[in-house]
Motif scaffolding. Sequence first.
Motif, PDB file in Angstrom:
ATOM      1  N   PRO A 216      33.581 -24.675 -31.332  1.00 51.48           N
ATOM      2  CA  PRO A 216      34.314 -25.406 -30.297  1.00 51.48           C
ATOM      3  C   PRO A 216      33.966 -24.965 -28.875  1.00 51.48           C
ATOM      4  CG  PRO A 216      35.790 -24.814 -32.084  1.00 51.48           C
ATOM      5  CD  PRO A 216      34.495 -24.112 -32.346  1.00 51.48           C
ATOM      6  N   GLN A 217      33.849 -23.650 -28.642  1.00 48.22           N
ATOM      7  CA  GLN A 217      33.528 -23.186 -27.299  1.00 48.22           C
ATOM      8  C   GLN A 217      32.103 -23.568 -26.916  1.00 48.22           C
ATOM      9  OE1 GLN A 217      35.747 -21.608 -25.004  1.00 48.22           O
ATOM     10  NE2 GLN A 217      34.054 -22.386 -23.760  1.00 48.22           N
ATOM     11  N   ALA A 218      31.175 -23.476 -27.878  1.00 51.08           N
ATOM     12  CA  ALA A 218      29.801 -23.884 -27.600  1.00 51.08           C
ATOM     13  C   ALA A 218      29.731 -25.372 -27.288  1.00 51.08           C
ATOM     14  CB  ALA A 218      28.904 -23.549 -28.800  1.00 51.08           C
ATOM     15  N   PHE A 219      30.546 -26.178 -27.996  1.00 50.30           N
ATOM     16  CA  PHE A 219      30.592 -27.610 -27.706  1.00 50.30           C
ATOM     17  C   PHE A 219      31.122 -27.844 -26.289  1.00 50.30           C
ATOM     18  CE2 PHE A 219      33.139 -31.444 -27.289  1.00 50.30           C
ATOM     19  CZ  PHE A 219      32.212 -32.426 -27.613  1.00 50.30           C
ATOM     20  N   LEU A 220      32.205 -27.158 -25.926  1.00 50.27           N
ATOM     21  CA  LEU A 220      32.756 -27.317 -24.580  1.00 50.27           C
ATOM     22  C   LEU A 220      31.742 -26.933 -23.519  1.00 50.27           C
ATOM     23  CD1 LEU A 220      36.489 -26.160 -24.388  1.00 50.27           C
ATOM     24  CD2 LEU A 220      35.531 -28.410 -23.873  1.00 50.27           C
ATOM     25  N   ASP A 221      31.014 -25.841 -23.753  1.00 52.46           N
ATOM     26  CA  ASP A 221      30.007 -25.396 -22.789  1.00 52.46           C
ATOM     27  C   ASP A 221      28.917 -26.449 -22.628  1.00 52.46           C
ATOM     28  OD1 ASP A 221      31.427 -23.057 -22.501  1.00 52.46           O
ATOM     29  OD2 ASP A 221      30.131 -21.888 -23.833  1.00 52.46           O
ATOM     30  N   ALA A 222      28.469 -27.011 -23.760  1.00 52.93           N
ATOM     31  CA  ALA A 222      27.429 -28.040 -23.707  1.00 52.93           C
ATOM     32  C   ALA A 222      27.944 -29.301 -23.030  1.00 52.93           C
ATOM     33  CB  ALA A 222      26.939 -28.353 -25.126  1.00 52.93           C
ATOM     34  N   TRP A 223      29.182 -29.660 -23.341  1.00 51.08           N
ATOM     35  CA  TRP A 223      29.790 -30.849 -22.740  1.00 51.08           C
ATOM     36  C   TRP A 223      29.896 -30.691 -21.219  1.00 51.08           C
ATOM     37  CZ3 TRP A 223      31.275 -35.627 -24.355  1.00 51.08           C
ATOM     38  CH2 TRP A 223      32.126 -36.344 -23.525  1.00 51.08           C
ATOM     39  N   THR A 224      30.351 -29.533 -20.774  1.00 52.11           N
ATOM     40  CA  THR A 224      30.502 -29.279 -19.344  1.00 52.11           C
ATOM     41  C   THR A 224      29.153 -29.266 -18.640  1.00 52.11           C
ATOM     42  OG1 THR A 224      32.494 -27.974 -19.784  1.00 52.11           O
ATOM     43  CG2 THR A 224      31.443 -27.673 -17.640  1.00 52.11           C
ATOM     44  N   ALA A 225      28.161 -28.638 -19.269  1.00 44.65           N
ATOM     45  CA  ALA A 225      26.831 -28.584 -18.674  1.00 44.65           C
ATOM     46  C   ALA A 225      26.238 -29.980 -18.547  1.00 44.65           C
ATOM     47  CB  ALA A 225      25.915 -27.699 -19.520  1.00 44.65           C
ATOM     48  N   ARG A 226      26.435 -30.807 -19.577  1.00 43.34           N
ATOM     49  CA  ARG A 226      25.901 -32.164 -19.542  1.00 43.34           C
ATOM     50  C   ARG A 226      26.606 -32.991 -18.477  1.00 43.34           C
ATOM     51  NH1 ARG A 226      21.783 -35.568 -19.701  1.00 43.34           N
ATOM     52  NH2 ARG A 226      22.456 -37.684 -20.215  1.00 43.34           N
ATOM     53  N   ALA A 227      27.922 -32.801 -18.348  1.00 47.95           N
ATOM     54  CA  ALA A 227      28.687 -33.572 -17.357  1.00 47.95           C
ATOM     55  C   ALA A 227      28.245 -33.233 -15.942  1.00 47.95           C
ATOM     56  CB  ALA A 227      30.175 -33.289 -17.516  1.00 47.95           C
ATOM     57  N   GLY A 228      27.771 -32.009 -15.725  1.00 50.50           N
ATOM     58  CA  GLY A 228      27.342 -31.604 -14.385  1.00 50.50           C
ATOM     59  C   GLY A 228      25.908 -31.948 -14.082  1.00 50.50           C
ATOM     60  N   ALA A 229      25.175 -32.419 -15.098  1.00 47.24           N
ATOM     61  CA  ALA A 229      23.773 -32.753 -14.880  1.00 47.24           C
ATOM     62  C   ALA A 229      23.643 -34.068 -14.128  1.00 47.24           C
ATOM     63  CB  ALA A 229      23.049 -32.856 -16.222  1.00 47.24           C
ATOM     64  N   ILE A 230      22.561 -34.230 -13.404  1.00 41.81           N
ATOM     65  CA  ILE A 230      22.305 -35.469 -12.661  1.00 41.81           C
ATOM     66  C   ILE A 230      21.758 -36.518 -13.607  1.00 41.81           C
ATOM     67  CG2 ILE A 230      20.920 -36.543 -10.849  1.00 41.81           C
ATOM     68  CD1 ILE A 230      20.934 -33.895  -9.386  1.00 41.81           C
ATOM     69  N   ASP A 231      22.352 -37.685 -13.586  1.00 37.29           N
ATOM     70  CA  ASP A 231      21.887 -38.791 -14.415  1.00 37.29           C
ATOM     71  C   ASP A 231      20.577 -39.314 -13.834  1.00 37.29           C
ATOM     72  OD1 ASP A 231      21.414 -41.064 -15.837  1.00 37.29           O
ATOM     73  OD2 ASP A 231      23.432 -41.911 -15.593  1.00 37.29           O
TER      74      ASP A 231
END
Length: 370
Positions: A216-231
């Motif tokens: 779960p924490q690894a998923f949250l970290d990946a989710w947050t990192a992806r959300a901060g990436a530039i589309d």
Amino acid sequence: MDSMTKVREMRQFGGSDLTAARTALEAEISSVGGARGRHTRGMVIGGGAIAAGVVLAASLVGGIHPSPASAQEILENAAALQVALYDTPLEKGQFLRTTYVRESLSYLGAGWQEEAEPFSTVPDDAIAAVLTGSSDVSYRSADPSDDVTHDTDDYYGIAAYGDTAAAEAAWADYYMTGGAAKIGKKNPGKVWRTGSSAQGTGFLEWELQGEIPEDPQAFLDAWTARAGAIDPESDAGTRTGTREPALDRLWRLVGDVDFANASGHDRAVVLRALALTDGAEVVSTSGDLSVVQYHGEWGTYRLTIDTAKGQLVKVQTESTRGIRYAADSSDESVVDIRVPAFVPEGTYASTETITQDVVDAAPQTDDRDD
């Protein structure tokens, strides 16, 4: 919608030790687990022998006085009860009918006559609002290879608030010219079919652009990192870079139709990640229904969960921030949202409701849309 097979959740939260019963239940769950419309801009079955066994185990432990479950425990238990698509024990000829209904507020500004799109999710100088709706009733066959049948109402107006005459005029000018019914009415539903895995399949892989972490924490970290990436597909030179906070978006995502159509495995991953959220709380419990609430940066999110089935039955969002777009959509800015006084108290920015039952027939159609 996917078939959310449920094993009845009998976990107790008290001083008594039911570890063995819990472990047996979760082991069984793990063994069966697996792998159209125009809108405004902006935004079980099952139980049986396993549950009976847990009931017996619980009944043999005297003097149980369970304390109320925490938000984290409720979310973790709901995750444990998510199982793979198509595991609902349907008999031949039966269908799992899932009804998904979304209601949301759409605001009309004072200068709507000059706007290319008069309705918005942000109440800038709002003189009126329309509570809008859409629905999808899906039928999944006992045969997992069969098509899924949908009966949809793509977009309709439920009620108008504030300057209702202006709301009705704008609705007629913008939506009724495209075939929508007037506010308070619905057009006949559209019946069509998709492939058995067309909707909701792989939505998390698409969101994360890669493999879904199990932790779960690894998923949250990946989710947050992806959300901060530039589309890479966005025009960064004409945008201010405003983005909904990653955790807010995850809490809101569980009300999306793709979440309801995702596999039990994917739903469990998200629910376990939400269980890590600091500040989530249980605001009410009535029978098997508990309401878990989280105050985010852009809004308050309320999840109504059937704790006996692990089923998410309602998602409500009370928005406090949103995105204002320029008239030509070349720029955007984050603004605070203050709901106008003419909107009835208790009306949410969005409400998604999910119900399920088993039926013996589905509507017939030759119309496909994959």
